[in-house]
Design an enzyme around this catalytic site. Structure first.
Site, PDB file in Angstrom:
ATOM      1  N   HIS A 225       8.016  -8.171  -3.668  1.00 50.83           N
ATOM      2  CA  HIS A 225       6.723  -8.608  -4.209  1.00 50.83           C
ATOM      3  C   HIS A 225       6.844  -9.972  -4.910  1.00 50.83           C
ATOM      4  CE1 HIS A 225       4.471  -4.921  -3.400  1.00 50.83           C
ATOM      5  NE2 HIS A 225       5.650  -4.341  -3.522  1.00 50.83           N
TER       6      HIS A 225
ATOM      7  N   GLU B 218       4.548 -11.813  -5.830  1.00 47.37           N
ATOM      8  CA  GLU B 218       3.408 -12.033  -6.736  1.00 47.37           C
ATOM      9  C   GLU B 218       3.683 -11.563  -8.156  1.00 47.37           C
ATOM     10  OE1 GLU B 218       3.692  -9.797  -4.411  1.00 47.37           O
ATOM     11  OE2 GLU B 218       2.649  -7.926  -4.845  1.00 47.37           O
TER      12      GLU B 218
ATOM     13  N   SER C 115     -22.332  -8.308 -26.356  1.00 46.80           N
ATOM     14  CA  SER C 115     -21.588  -7.365 -27.204  1.00 46.80           C
ATOM     15  C   SER C 115     -20.651  -8.096 -28.151  1.00 46.80           C
ATOM     16  CB  SER C 115     -20.760  -6.431 -26.316  1.00 46.80           C
ATOM     17  OG  SER C 115     -19.712  -7.179 -25.708  1.00 46.80           O
ATOM     18  N   GLY C 116     -20.396  -9.388 -27.847  1.00 44.37           N
ATOM     19  CA  GLY C 116     -19.405 -10.111 -28.637  1.00 44.37           C
ATOM     20  C   GLY C 116     -18.033 -10.025 -28.004  1.00 44.37           C
ATOM     21  N   GLY C 117     -17.894  -9.250 -26.922  1.00 47.39           N
ATOM     22  CA  GLY C 117     -16.645  -9.215 -26.171  1.00 47.39           C
ATOM     23  C   GLY C 117     -16.489 -10.522 -25.394  1.00 47.39           C
ATOM     24  N   VAL C 118     -15.293 -10.733 -24.818  1.00 53.04           N
ATOM     25  CA  VAL C 118     -15.007 -12.014 -24.160  1.00 53.04           C
ATOM     26  C   VAL C 118     -15.997 -12.280 -23.017  1.00 53.04           C
ATOM     27  CG1 VAL C 118     -13.259 -13.330 -22.916  1.00 53.04           C
ATOM     28  CG2 VAL C 118     -12.569 -11.720 -24.683  1.00 53.04           C
ATOM     29  N   ASP C 119     -16.195 -11.281 -22.156  1.00 54.70           N
ATOM     30  CA  ASP C 119     -16.975 -11.534 -20.949  1.00 54.70           C
ATOM     31  C   ASP C 119     -18.434 -11.874 -21.266  1.00 54.70           C
ATOM     32  OD1 ASP C 119     -14.610 -10.828 -19.791  1.00 54.70           O
ATOM     33  OD2 ASP C 119     -15.237  -8.807 -19.246  1.00 54.70           O
ATOM     34  N   SER C 120     -19.065 -11.058 -22.117  1.00 54.48           N
ATOM     35  CA  SER C 120     -20.487 -11.338 -22.380  1.00 54.48           C
ATOM     36  C   SER C 120     -20.637 -12.609 -23.212  1.00 54.48           C
ATOM     37  CB  SER C 120     -21.183 -10.147 -23.039  1.00 54.48           C
ATOM     38  OG  SER C 120     -20.686  -9.907 -24.319  1.00 54.48           O
ATOM     39  N   SER C 121     -19.641 -12.935 -24.041  1.00 52.43           N
ATOM     40  CA  SER C 121     -19.727 -14.173 -24.830  1.00 52.43           C
ATOM     41  C   SER C 121     -19.643 -15.402 -23.927  1.00 52.43           C
ATOM     42  CB  SER C 121     -18.603 -14.245 -25.861  1.00 52.43           C
ATOM     43  OG  SER C 121     -18.732 -13.198 -26.783  1.00 52.43           O
TER      44      SER C 121
ATOM     45  N   CYS D 261       5.302  -6.205   1.595  1.00 47.93           N
ATOM     46  CA  CYS D 261       5.646  -4.783   1.542  1.00 47.93           C
ATOM     47  C   CYS D 261       4.980  -4.037   2.699  1.00 47.93           C
ATOM     48  CB  CYS D 261       5.269  -4.229   0.167  1.00 47.93           C
ATOM     49  SG  CYS D 261       6.042  -2.634  -0.179  1.00 47.93           S
ATOM     50  N   TYR D 262       4.001  -3.163   2.415  1.00 49.37           N
ATOM     51  CA  TYR D 262       3.317  -2.453   3.511  1.00 49.37           C
ATOM     52  C   TYR D 262       2.715  -3.464   4.486  1.00 49.37           C
ATOM     53  CZ  TYR D 262      -0.069   0.510   5.953  1.00 49.37           C
ATOM     54  OH  TYR D 262      -0.787   1.178   6.923  1.00 49.37           O
TER      55      TYR D 262
ATOM     56  N   GLY E  90       0.836  -1.191   0.000  1.00 47.43           N
ATOM     57  CA  GLY E  90       0.000   0.000   0.000  1.00 47.43           C
ATOM     58  C   GLY E  90       0.869   1.238   0.000  1.00 47.43           C
TER      59      GLY E  90
ATOM     60  N   LYS F 144      -9.921 -12.097 -15.596  1.00 45.69           N
ATOM     61  CA  LYS F 144     -10.040 -12.133 -17.066  1.00 45.69           C
ATOM     62  C   LYS F 144      -9.441 -13.414 -17.665  1.00 45.69           C
ATOM     63  CE  LYS F 144     -11.150  -9.551 -20.683  1.00 45.69           C
ATOM     64  NZ  LYS F 144     -12.402  -8.771 -20.743  1.00 45.69           N
TER      65      LYS F 144
END
Ligand code: XMP
Length: 521
Positions: free
Chosen positions: A182, A184, A236-242, A81-82, A54, A379
């Site tokens: 870090h 990660e 919409s044809g985007g990844v998420d809505s598809s 870290c923080y 942070g 994603k």
């Protein structure tokens, strides 16, 4: 119910990376507010807790802190870290600003004396990770700090050092671990192994999180939530809505309607491809060909913001018209994903988003409930899920594409003729880059509003300039332009100018973001 690791958020930019790294180790993770109470933590029963980094200084009065009782729960904790500084500060150690900070890759050396650290597994007989970069040898780690732990709390020992700070510490009896760097990020050598040792060796995970289970559990959850009610999805044809459409079509094929509003600003063959994929599925797919309507609305409009606003409004009008025609559909589905929730502040309370809308849909479009089957996924997990659900790679690996589409890649007013030119140039660019590795994260053509003089055959030409844009980025908040090989650029330039007669010149955009943005408008 999966084993769960909680990632407590103290404002660090890598919180999503941490949560994603844990899931990459087959353990379910969830991001929660840093000040979550211990009663709630007990209820969630995590096998481990990770405290994020942070931007604050822990010794200042208003800096964020966790519930102090967290350290007495007996749950393994890793402070990053923080998170490490806060743990040490709250348990009686000292944190102070250093004379200089450490930013970027820094050499970290595990301490080889006494009881070996579980994180670095120094000297563990028969353990192959003893030979890995983080297994006792110095290794490169990503650091980004000025404050540092200067005195450890009672019971803690130093387990690694950097040139300027205590790089790692622990109280193994209480299962409390801290790293100033870090693990990660991909910039820390052996970072994944360090996370793995914390999750498996310290927290005792068995690794029971699998995306196949996610499909099954979501299907039964959707069926339960929907009952016998109908669902509407704005596709919409985007990844998420598809992917969302695909999952819903498995769960409630007979009750789902997907509305795909084709505004006419899609790339070459894109609308047909979406229709082809979804018409084959067992769902009601409605393609609204609204190209003329959108073009008419944008006639003569050159201002980028006005274009965006008009397209957004027109989308709502079309969607409203169609929703009314379809009659009473009480459920709205949307492809919200986990980062959308995290970024909209959803981690700070138990209720996640009380207000929903898709692509700016107004509240007056009344729905009884909203279904968000992807709201627990990152994603890349959505992409994996899409593949498992049988969606074609062309849809699943689709690069981001702005809602207003090619309309904001045509400078000035939008006409059918300009769309045609841009579609053709963009298709050539994408075709030529299809096989290149590593491929830029996003790349497209822009039709500028500049014309330039050229010569074709024996004739003088005075035609539009096409700009090519290709960027490399992790998050699209910032980006670098991709230095594509000159040979590739020459080939693309020569193909576009010879295959599209009305283009006179090609330029390559070499601007990063900031100061530019990814899109030109
Ligand atoms: P900018 O141009 O803001 O773009 O640097 C960052 C990323 O966002 C995408 N983008 C959009 N995506 N609707 C979207 O869904 C939009 O209106 C929009 N505008 C930009 C852009 O393609 C890039 O990936």
């Amino acid at each position: 119910m999966n084993e769960r690791v909680l990632v407590l958020d103290f404002g660090g930019q890598y919180k999503e990376l941490i949560a994603r790294a844990v899931r990459g180790l087959s353990v379910y993770s969830e991001i929660r507010a840093g000040d979550i109470g211990v009663d709630e933590i007990r209820r969630l029963a995590p096998i481990g807790v990770i405290l994020t980094g942070g931007p604050n200084s822990v010794y200042l009065p208003d800096s964020p802190k966790c519930d102090p009782a967290l350290f007495s729960l007996g749950i393994p904790i890793l402070g990053i870290c923080y998170g490490m500084q806060m743990m040490c500060h709250m348990l009686g150690g000292e944190v102070a600003p250093g004379e200089a900070g450490e930013y970027g890759r820094v050499m970290v050396t595990p301490v080889v004396k006494g009881e070996p650290s579980a994180l670095f597994c120094i000297g563990r007989r028969g353990d192959p990770c003893g030979q890995s970069p983080a297994g006792g040898e110095p290794f490169d780690a990503l650091m980004s700090h000025r404050d540092a732990v200067t005195r450890l709390p009672k019971g803690f020992t130093v387990t690694a050092t950097s040139p300027l700070c205590i790089a790692a510490c622990e109280d193994a009896d209480r299962k409390l671990y801290g790293v100033q760097f870090h693990p990660e990020t991909a910039h820390t050598e052996g970072g994944r192994e360090i996370m793995q040792r914390f999750i498996y060796d310290v927290c005792g995970a068995s690794g029971d999180y699998k995306l196949d289970d996610y499909i099954e559990s979501q299907i039964s959850q959707i069926r339960q939530q929907a009952g016998d009610r109908k669902i509407l999805l704005a596709l919409s044809g985007g990844v998420d809505s598809s992917v969302c459409a695909s999952l819903l079509s498995k769960a409630v094929p007979d009750r789902l309607t997907c509305i795909f509003v084709d505004h006419g600003f899609m790339r070459l063959n894109e609308g047909d491809e979406i229709e082809r994929v979804f018409s084959k599925r067992r769902l009601r797919f409605v393609r609204i060909n609204a190209q003329k309507r959108f073009l008419a609305r944008l006639k003569g409009v050159a201002d980028p913001e006005l274009k965006r606003k008009l397209i957004g409004e027109e989308f709502i009008r079309v969607f409203e018209d169609e929703a009314t025609k379809l009659g009473d559909i009480p459920l709205l589905a949307q492809g919200t994903i986990y980062p959308d929730i995290v970024e909209s502040g959803g981690v700070h309370g138990a209720t996640i988003k009380s207000h929903h809308n898709v692509g700016g849909l107004p509240e007056s479009l009344a729905f009884d409930e909203v279904i968000e089957p992807l709201s627990g996924l990152f994603k890349d997990e959505v992409r994996i899920l899409g593949k498992k659900l049988g969606l074609p790679a062309s849809l699943v690996n689709r690069q981001p594409f702005p809602g207003p589409g090619l309309a904001i890649r045509i400078m000035g007013d939008v006409t059918e003729a300009k769309l045609e030119v841009l579609r053709a140039a963009d298709a050539i660019f994408r075709e030529e880059l299809a096989g290149t590795r590593p491929r830029p994260d996003q790349y497209f053509a822009v039709l500028t509003d500049t014309r330039s003089v050229g010569v074709k055959g024996d004739d003088r030409t005075y035609d539009p300039v096409i700009a090519l844009r290709a960027v490399t980025t992790d998050d699209f908040m910032t980006c670098e332009y991709t230095p594509l090989p000159h040979k590739t650029l020459s080939r693309i330039s020569s193909r576009i100018t010879s295959e599209i007669p009305s283009v006179s010149r090609i330029v390559y955009d070499i601007t990063s973001k900031p100061p530019a943005t990814v899109e030109w408008e």
